[in-house]
Design a protein around this motif. Sequence first.
Motif, PDB file in Angstrom:
ATOM      1  N   LEU A   1       0.840  -1.120   0.215  1.00 58.76           N
ATOM      2  CA  LEU A   1      -0.249  -0.147   0.204  1.00 58.76           C
ATOM      3  C   LEU A   1       0.600   1.038  -0.096  1.00 58.76           C
ATOM      4  CD1 LEU A   1      -2.768  -1.415   3.026  1.00 58.76           C
ATOM      5  CD2 LEU A   1      -2.743  -1.242   0.111  1.00 58.76           C
ATOM      6  N   TYR A   2       0.006   2.316  -1.172  1.00 54.72           N
ATOM      7  CA  TYR A   2       1.407   3.238  -1.118  1.00 54.72           C
ATOM      8  C   TYR A   2       0.380   4.919   0.064  1.00 54.72           C
ATOM      9  CZ  TYR A   2       2.024   7.407  -3.817  1.00 54.72           C
ATOM     10  OH  TYR A   2       2.599   8.916  -4.484  1.00 54.72           O
TER      11      TYR A   2
ATOM     12  N   VAL B   1      -1.089  11.678   5.490  1.00 58.27           N
ATOM     13  CA  VAL B   1      -1.909  10.401   5.495  1.00 58.27           C
ATOM     14  C   VAL B   1      -3.080   9.956   4.927  1.00 58.27           C
ATOM     15  CG1 VAL B   1      -3.775  10.144   8.078  1.00 58.27           C
ATOM     16  CG2 VAL B   1      -2.011  11.437   7.925  1.00 58.27           C
ATOM     17  N   VAL B   2      -3.113   8.567   4.362  1.00 55.73           N
ATOM     18  CA  VAL B   2      -4.067   7.679   3.494  1.00 55.73           C
ATOM     19  C   VAL B   2      -4.474   6.228   4.657  1.00 55.73           C
ATOM     20  CG1 VAL B   2      -2.735   8.097   1.089  1.00 55.73           C
ATOM     21  CG2 VAL B   2      -2.087   6.042   2.674  1.00 55.73           C
ATOM     22  N   THR B   3      -5.593   6.638   3.940  1.00 61.40           N
ATOM     23  CA  THR B   3      -6.685   5.445   5.196  1.00 61.40           C
ATOM     24  C   THR B   3      -7.432   4.584   3.912  1.00 61.40           C
ATOM     25  OG1 THR B   3      -7.511   6.490   6.102  1.00 61.40           O
ATOM     26  CG2 THR B   3      -8.871   5.052   6.261  1.00 61.40           C
ATOM     27  N   TYR B   4      -7.038   3.301   3.945  1.00 57.27           N
ATOM     28  CA  TYR B   4      -7.555   2.880   2.715  1.00 57.27           C
ATOM     29  C   TYR B   4      -8.448   1.514   3.288  1.00 57.27           C
ATOM     30  CZ  TYR B   4      -3.207   2.455   0.106  1.00 57.27           C
ATOM     31  OH  TYR B   4      -2.594   3.085  -0.612  1.00 57.27           O
ATOM     32  N   ILE B   5     -10.278   1.245   3.034  1.00 55.84           N
ATOM     33  CA  ILE B   5     -10.892   0.839   3.569  1.00 55.84           C
ATOM     34  C   ILE B   5     -11.725  -0.463   3.118  1.00 55.84           C
ATOM     35  CG2 ILE B   5     -13.388   1.406   4.174  1.00 55.84           C
ATOM     36  CD1 ILE B   5     -11.863   2.648   5.980  1.00 55.84           C
ATOM     37  N   PHE B   6     -11.439  -1.764   3.171  1.00 53.47           N
ATOM     38  CA  PHE B   6     -12.069  -2.595   2.482  1.00 53.47           C
ATOM     39  C   PHE B   6     -13.493  -3.045   3.098  1.00 53.47           C
ATOM     40  CE2 PHE B   6      -6.787  -3.097   2.895  1.00 53.47           C
ATOM     41  CZ  PHE B   6      -6.674  -2.323   2.083  1.00 53.47           C
ATOM     42  N   PRO B   7     -14.282  -2.833   2.552  1.00 59.01           N
ATOM     43  CA  PRO B   7     -15.557  -2.882   3.143  1.00 59.01           C
ATOM     44  C   PRO B   7     -15.916  -4.395   3.458  1.00 59.01           C
ATOM     45  CG  PRO B   7     -16.164  -1.997   1.123  1.00 59.01           C
ATOM     46  CD  PRO B   7     -13.945  -1.922   1.494  1.00 59.01           C
ATOM     47  N   GLU B   8     -15.548  -4.955   2.772  1.00 61.40           N
ATOM     48  CA  GLU B   8     -16.027  -6.541   2.779  1.00 61.40           C
ATOM     49  C   GLU B   8     -14.596  -6.971   2.846  1.00 61.40           C
ATOM     50  OE1 GLU B   8     -17.490  -7.294  -1.530  1.00 61.40           O
ATOM     51  OE2 GLU B   8     -19.463  -6.308  -0.825  1.00 61.40           O
TER      52      GLU B   8
ATOM     53  N   LEU C   1     -10.364  -7.959   3.288  1.00 58.12           N
ATOM     54  CA  LEU C   1      -9.464  -8.894   2.872  1.00 58.12           C
ATOM     55  C   LEU C   1      -9.014 -10.215   3.135  1.00 58.12           C
ATOM     56  CD1 LEU C   1      -7.845  -8.648   0.179  1.00 58.12           C
ATOM     57  CD2 LEU C   1      -5.641  -7.355   1.505  1.00 58.12           C
ATOM     58  N   ALA C   2     -10.062 -10.729   2.769  1.00 52.22           N
ATOM     59  CA  ALA C   2      -8.969 -12.326   3.666  1.00 52.22           C
ATOM     60  C   ALA C   2      -7.397 -12.276   3.311  1.00 52.22           C
ATOM     61  CB  ALA C   2      -9.546 -12.931   2.720  1.00 52.22           C
TER      62      ALA C   2
ATOM     63  N   LYS D   1     -13.364  -4.724  -2.923  1.00 52.07           N
ATOM     64  CA  LYS D   1     -13.306  -3.255  -2.660  1.00 52.07           C
ATOM     65  C   LYS D   1     -12.469  -2.498  -2.418  1.00 52.07           C
ATOM     66  CE  LYS D   1     -18.369  -4.667  -4.092  1.00 52.07           C
ATOM     67  NZ  LYS D   1     -20.091  -4.223  -3.339  1.00 52.07           N
TER      68      LYS D   1
ATOM     69  N   SER E   1     -11.978   1.477  -0.695  1.00 50.93           N
ATOM     70  CA  SER E   1     -12.191   3.365  -0.927  1.00 50.93           C
ATOM     71  C   SER E   1     -11.153   3.868   0.229  1.00 50.93           C
ATOM     72  CB  SER E   1     -14.054   3.577  -0.706  1.00 50.93           C
ATOM     73  OG  SER E   1     -13.894   2.778   0.795  1.00 50.93           O
TER      74      SER E   1
ATOM     75  N   THR F   1      -9.996   9.337   3.293  1.00 51.85           N
ATOM     76  CA  THR F   1      -8.784  10.905   2.683  1.00 51.85           C
ATOM     77  C   THR F   1      -7.632  10.757   1.571  1.00 51.85           C
ATOM     78  OG1 THR F   1      -7.237   8.995   4.009  1.00 51.85           O
ATOM     79  CG2 THR F   1      -8.619   9.994   5.562  1.00 51.85           C
TER      80      THR F   1
END
Lengths: 133, 133
Positions: A80-81, A87-94, A96-97, B90, B92, B95
Amino acid sequence: MAVTKSNIPDRLAQTLVLDSSASGAAENNVFTGVTLADKIYQVVIDNSAVGAATYLRGQYATSYTKTGASVATSADDIRLYAPANQVVTYIFPEGLAFTTGLSFLATSDTSDVHTTAYTDPGATVIVKILGGT
Amino acid sequence: MSTNIKIANVDEAGLTNKIIKDIRLADTSSPSAIVDVTQESGDPHYLSVDASACSGAAQRWNLYLVTAHVSVGSTNPDVHIKIPASARFKMSFPTGLPFTSLSASLLTTSENTATANSEAGANRFAIFHAVTS
């Protein structure tokens, strides 16, 4: 480097991994195999203090394995970059297995052919990983 | 650019978004990556890969964010995520994750030098979706 783990209520993600000074030295098996989590729901990389891009690099394994000089048999499963000074936020709503475990490091380097230590970020990088089952 | 990719640019509708869909991201009969799809810098709101048809192997999703001159197997990806076989994934960015150029590839091995997708060779394709601004 200092890693803190906190339990949060079930039915949300259960485990928050906080690395208050992520570096090129790997933090291995942070979810104790897949006991504490087998999915990642959110990753925050605070790269605000660093004037260059930082990469959070992980392998689904109980330890992060550097690869040899001519082969890349244990390359990243997740990378992840974080841009410079952000500041970055990665959201994986379902979610990441992942299997086996999760080990990660933070570096300015994207190469996966390594025999020496990964380059540390130029200043403190804070990483938060929210995982659950 | 691949005939499988469709881009809706709604800038003219008073919004600043682009919607991108590629129904065969790793089609071996066309370029194995979509390169500089937005033709300008931007910020992704939402990215997804539907690999539910890819039952034979995990998919390795690469994103290239800092250069428009991407060559799969030579350009190290900025974001790399292993997606389990037959899964949808997925993510998102609440930020933001500013990019100078947005490119993507989907492979079945993880090393930076990888270029192949065995699932595409078996006519099992993944669908890529992006919403950017």
